[in-house]
Scaffold this motif. Structure first.
Motif, PDB file in Angstrom:
ATOM      1  N   THR A  90     -29.452  60.437   0.153  1.00  0.00           N
ATOM      2  CA  THR A  90     -29.847  60.181  -1.495  1.00  0.00           C
ATOM      3  C   THR A  90     -29.796  58.784  -1.555  1.00  0.00           C
ATOM      4  N   GLN A  91     -28.555  58.154  -1.152  1.00  0.00           N
ATOM      5  CA  GLN A  91     -28.316  56.883  -1.544  1.00  0.00           C
ATOM      6  C   GLN A  91     -29.540  56.020  -0.729  1.00  0.00           C
ATOM      7  N   ILE A  92     -29.972  56.270   0.313  1.00  0.00           N
ATOM      8  CA  ILE A  92     -30.954  55.590   0.933  1.00  0.00           C
ATOM      9  C   ILE A  92     -32.587  56.028   0.756  1.00  0.00           C
ATOM     10  N   ALA A  93     -32.608  57.019   0.088  1.00  0.00           N
ATOM     11  CA  ALA A  93     -34.031  57.476  -0.339  1.00  0.00           C
ATOM     12  C   ALA A  93     -34.706  56.609  -1.398  1.00  0.00           C
ATOM     13  N   LYS A  94     -36.153  56.250  -0.987  1.00  0.00           N
ATOM     14  CA  LYS A  94     -36.755  55.458  -2.016  1.00  0.00           C
ATOM     15  C   LYS A  94     -37.864  55.930  -2.684  1.00  0.00           C
ATOM     16  N   GLY A  95     -37.668  57.449  -2.802  1.00  0.00           N
ATOM     17  CA  GLY A  95     -38.493  57.989  -3.550  1.00  0.00           C
ATOM     18  C   GLY A  95     -38.499  58.062  -5.032  1.00  0.00           C
ATOM     19  N   ASP A  96     -39.707  58.511  -5.741  1.00  0.00           N
ATOM     20  CA  ASP A  96     -39.705  58.755  -7.240  1.00  0.00           C
ATOM     21  C   ASP A  96     -39.208  60.094  -7.540  1.00  0.00           C
ATOM     22  N   TYR A  97     -39.485  61.127  -6.338  1.00  0.00           N
ATOM     23  CA  TYR A  97     -38.825  62.441  -6.601  1.00  0.00           C
ATOM     24  C   TYR A  97     -38.214  62.842  -5.493  1.00  0.00           C
ATOM     25  N   ILE A  98     -36.971  63.628  -5.549  1.00  0.00           N
ATOM     26  CA  ILE A  98     -35.993  63.969  -4.316  1.00  0.00           C
ATOM     27  C   ILE A  98     -36.226  65.391  -4.170  1.00  0.00           C
ATOM     28  N   ALA A  99     -36.411  65.723  -3.091  1.00  0.00           N
ATOM     29  CA  ALA A  99     -36.563  67.139  -2.891  1.00  0.00           C
ATOM     30  C   ALA A  99     -35.424  67.574  -1.554  1.00  0.00           C
ATOM     31  N   PHE A 100     -34.980  68.850  -1.298  1.00  0.00           N
ATOM     32  CA  PHE A 100     -34.120  69.235  -0.232  1.00  0.00           C
ATOM     33  C   PHE A 100     -34.707  70.260   0.408  1.00  0.00           C
ATOM     34  N   LEU A 101     -34.425  70.284   1.923  1.00  0.00           N
ATOM     35  CA  LEU A 101     -34.847  71.130   2.668  1.00  0.00           C
ATOM     36  C   LEU A 101     -34.103  71.293   3.883  1.00  0.00           C
ATOM     37  N   ASP A 102     -33.288  72.312   4.114  1.00  0.00           N
ATOM     38  CA  ASP A 102     -32.379  72.473   5.060  1.00  0.00           C
ATOM     39  C   ASP A 102     -32.948  72.567   6.250  1.00  0.00           C
ATOM     40  N   SER A 103     -32.159  72.411   7.717  1.00  0.00           N
ATOM     41  CA  SER A 103     -32.966  72.238   8.731  1.00  0.00           C
ATOM     42  C   SER A 103     -33.160  73.691   9.533  1.00  0.00           C
ATOM     43  N   ASP A 104     -33.164  74.804   8.721  1.00  0.00           N
ATOM     44  CA  ASP A 104     -33.788  75.815   9.157  1.00  0.00           C
ATOM     45  C   ASP A 104     -34.793  76.748   8.323  1.00  0.00           C
ATOM     46  N   ASP A 105     -34.905  75.762   7.235  1.00  0.00           N
ATOM     47  CA  ASP A 105     -35.940  76.549   6.236  1.00  0.00           C
ATOM     48  C   ASP A 105     -37.301  76.127   6.284  1.00  0.00           C
ATOM     49  N   LEU A 106     -38.307  76.516   5.657  1.00  0.00           N
ATOM     50  CA  LEU A 106     -39.669  76.302   5.586  1.00  0.00           C
ATOM     51  C   LEU A 106     -40.117  76.180   4.519  1.00  0.00           C
ATOM     52  N   TRP A 107     -41.254  75.223   4.364  1.00  0.00           N
ATOM     53  CA  TRP A 107     -42.050  75.209   2.961  1.00  0.00           C
ATOM     54  C   TRP A 107     -43.478  75.723   3.324  1.00  0.00           C
TER      55      TRP A 107
END
Length: 267
Positions: A90-107
């Motif tokens: 989060t600290q280094i994110a540059k986006g206008d929006y922040i989203a989360f996705l764990d390493s075993d889930d899918l979109w």
């Protein structure tokens, strides 16, 4: 049917920062990466924080990052846990929006396109979606967690109604939200804070736009441990007295066992 959206493929669209904490997920991480790369909404950055994995996870990500500049891999100096890793990203994110996705889930491929258009059309600072459960092998479990159309701070206070893999928040509206560095329920705390800072309810999208993987022996599957973590959420994160924490834990049980099942479909 998915919401009608105008797909965005240019850099004039808002940048979405996708955050993934990683620890020993070589069996799943490539599927997760591909579900992000398959998004019809292409203006994103995928920030992956490796929490000192001891398997081949980092090598898989490095291979993808070499071919797709939107993917970046960062490694913690020592094992710190998921909350630390999400906050680092989060600290280094540059986006206008922040989203989360764990390493075993899918979109779903239309997840970002649908959700960003929805948020822009409604001047929405925090949103989430319905999602489906799958087993460790990726087989459907015929279970849907339906998103509430509106989620107030008070309602979120009694139960975590936002699946972390579905949540998105708008940084210019509420700033960057850091999760407390607790073993479990840091996502509950994050979304509660996001709703509080937005000053209005989070909005839910009814479409199933993600798949949550149920893994054997996971913390989430251990209900006894979850009772302990829920108590600590009220006691440690919100700073309530022991008695008040017990009272809210009882309220949590009511919400979890009596109210929430009304928003879960099985077939």
């Amino acid at each position: 049917m998915l919401l009608e959206v105008k797909k965005k493929h240019t850099n004039s669209a808002p940048l979405v920062s996708i955050i993934t904490p990683l620890y020993n997920a070589e069996s799943f991480i490539e599927q997760t990466l591909k579900s992000v790369q398959a998004q019809s909404y292409s203006h994103w950055e995928h920030i992956i924080i490796d929490d000192v994995s001891t398997d081949g996870s980092a090598a898989i990500i490095s291979s993808h990052a070499a071919k797709d500049g939107r993917i970046s891999l960062h490694t913690n100096s020592e094992n710190q846990g998921a909350a630390f890793s999400r906050n680092h990203a989060t600290q280094i994110a540059k986006g206008d929006y922040i989203a989360f996705l764990d390493s075993d889930d899918l979109w779903h491929p239309e997840k970002l396109a649908t959700q960003i258009a929805f948020m822009q059309a409604r001047d929405c600072a925090v949103s989430f979606t319905s999602y489906l459960h799958m087993d460790e092998a990726g087989n459907p479990l015929n279970k849907r967690i339906k998103a509430l159309p509106k989620l107030s701070y008070k309602r979120q206070h009694s139960n975590n109604y936002i699946g972390n893999l579905t949540g998105v928040y708008h940084v210019p509206s509420i700033g960057k939200i850091m999760a407390p560095n607790i073993r479990k329920r840091q996502d509950w705390a994050l979304w509660l804070s996001a709703i509080e800072k937005s000053g209005k309810p989070a909005l839910g999208i009814q479409e199933d736009l993600a798949w949550y993987r149920i893994r054997a022996n996971s913390i989430s599957a251990n209900k006894v441990k979850l009772v302990q973590y829920n108590f600590r959420f009220y006691r440690a994160f919100l700073g309530y007295s022991w008695l008040k924490s017990v009272g809210w834990l009882l309220r949590f049980f009511w919400e979890y066992f009596i109210v929430r099942p009304k928003h879960i479909e099985t077939w």
